[in-house]
Design an enzyme around this catalytic site. Structure first.
Site, PDB file in Angstrom:
ATOM      1  N   GLY A  47     -32.666-108.264 -63.403  1.00 43.70           N
ATOM      2  CA  GLY A  47     -32.555-108.967 -62.134  1.00 43.70           C
ATOM      3  C   GLY A  47     -33.586-110.058 -62.029  1.00 43.70           C
ATOM      4  CD  GLN A  52     -38.845-112.661 -60.282  1.00 41.17           C
ATOM      5  OE1 GLN A  52     -37.693-112.267 -60.095  1.00 41.17           O
ATOM      6  NE2 GLN A  52     -39.626-112.161 -61.221  1.00 41.17           N
ATOM      7  CB  CYS A  96     -42.101-107.754 -62.219  1.00 40.12           C
ATOM      8  SG  CYS A  96     -41.725-109.241 -61.283  1.00 40.12           S
ATOM      9  CG  LEU A  97     -38.624-111.635 -66.303  1.00 44.59           C
ATOM     10  CD1 LEU A  97     -37.702-112.832 -66.250  1.00 44.59           C
ATOM     11  CD2 LEU A  97     -39.049-111.358 -67.732  1.00 44.59           C
ATOM     12  CG  HIS A 138     -38.328-105.253 -58.512  1.00 44.99           C
ATOM     13  ND1 HIS A 138     -39.438-104.714 -59.122  1.00 44.99           N
ATOM     14  CD2 HIS A 138     -38.328-106.578 -58.853  1.00 44.99           C
ATOM     15  CE1 HIS A 138     -40.083-105.672 -59.779  1.00 44.99           C
ATOM     16  NE2 HIS A 138     -39.427-106.811 -59.640  1.00 44.99           N
ATOM     17  CD  GLU A 139     -35.058-108.795 -59.059  1.00 46.01           C
ATOM     18  OE1 GLU A 139     -35.635-109.848 -58.735  1.00 46.01           O
ATOM     19  OE2 GLU A 139     -35.362-108.156 -60.077  1.00 46.01           O
ATOM     20  CG  HIS A 142     -39.389-110.852 -56.581  1.00 38.34           C
ATOM     21  ND1 HIS A 142     -40.665-111.153 -56.991  1.00 38.34           N
ATOM     22  CD2 HIS A 142     -38.872-110.041 -57.538  1.00 38.34           C
ATOM     23  CE1 HIS A 142     -40.917-110.531 -58.147  1.00 38.34           C
ATOM     24  NE2 HIS A 142     -39.849-109.839 -58.493  1.00 38.34           N
TER      25      HIS A 142
HETATM   26 NI    NI Z   1     -39.715-108.818 -60.311  1.00 42.76          NI
END
Ligand code: NI
Length: 176
Positions: A47, A52, A96-97, A138-139, A142
């Site tokens: 995701g 981000q 997480c990226l 989680h997304e 953000h």
């Molecule tokens: Ni993330």
């Protein structure tokens, strides 16, 4: 299409609250295609949220269908998403990226119902559970400037440094 650069913690822009999308137009769909391409360019990534990639709008792409035996809704674009129901709580490991060096334990609802618009402005309702629900929550965080680091279940023993950088470790925990 393009692979977009990802903001990395502690970039202060990751703390911004994103605004709602109001125009469901071709430029929006072009951006979503780039966001999907960026997700696919990172092995194990399940995701990605627009902020981000430095675009502060409430847009998420999500796809946990590559994980074996995980109930899922396929590849999704979630625009202006809203949780309309949440049930249960479970602790699980997240990556997480934007936080490439760590993973952490976070408590999330086990089952959710989520309302969102697709890229053509159609409203949809999704029911999610387990890993897909965790990834979606989680997304969505953000979009409100929150990282898993803000939700660790413990200050002392819920954060883990990734042992080896790169593809194998990323694939294991599914950065998002
Ligand atoms: Ni993330």
């Amino acid at each position: 299409m393009a692979v977009l650069d990802i903001l990395i913690y502690p970039d202060p822009r990751l703390k911004q609250t994103s605004s709602s999308v109001s125009n469901f137009d071709a430029p929006l769909r072009d951006f979503i295609a780039d966001l999907e391409e960026t997700m696919l360019a990172h092995p194990g990534c399940v995701g990605l949220a627009a902020p981000q990639a430095g675009r502060f709008e409430r847009i998420v792409v999500l796809d946990v269908s590559g994980k074996p035996q995980v109930p899922n809704n396929g590849r999704l674009t979630l625009i202006n998403p809203e949780i309309v129901h949440a049930d249960g709580s479970a602790v699980g490991r997240e990556g997480c990226l934007s936080v490439p060096d760590y993973t952490g334990n976070v408590a999330r609802a086990e089952k959710i119902a989520l309302k969102a618009f697709d890229s053509h402005g159609r409203e949809r309702l999704y029911r999610m559970e387990g890993f897909e629900a965790r990834a979606a929550l989680h997304e969505l965080d953000h979009l409100d400037g929150l990282l898993f680091l803000d939700r660790l279940v413990s200050r002392r023993n819920a954060l883990f440094r990734r042992k080896n950088q790169g593809r194998s470790s990323a694939a294991k925990t599914g950065p998002s």
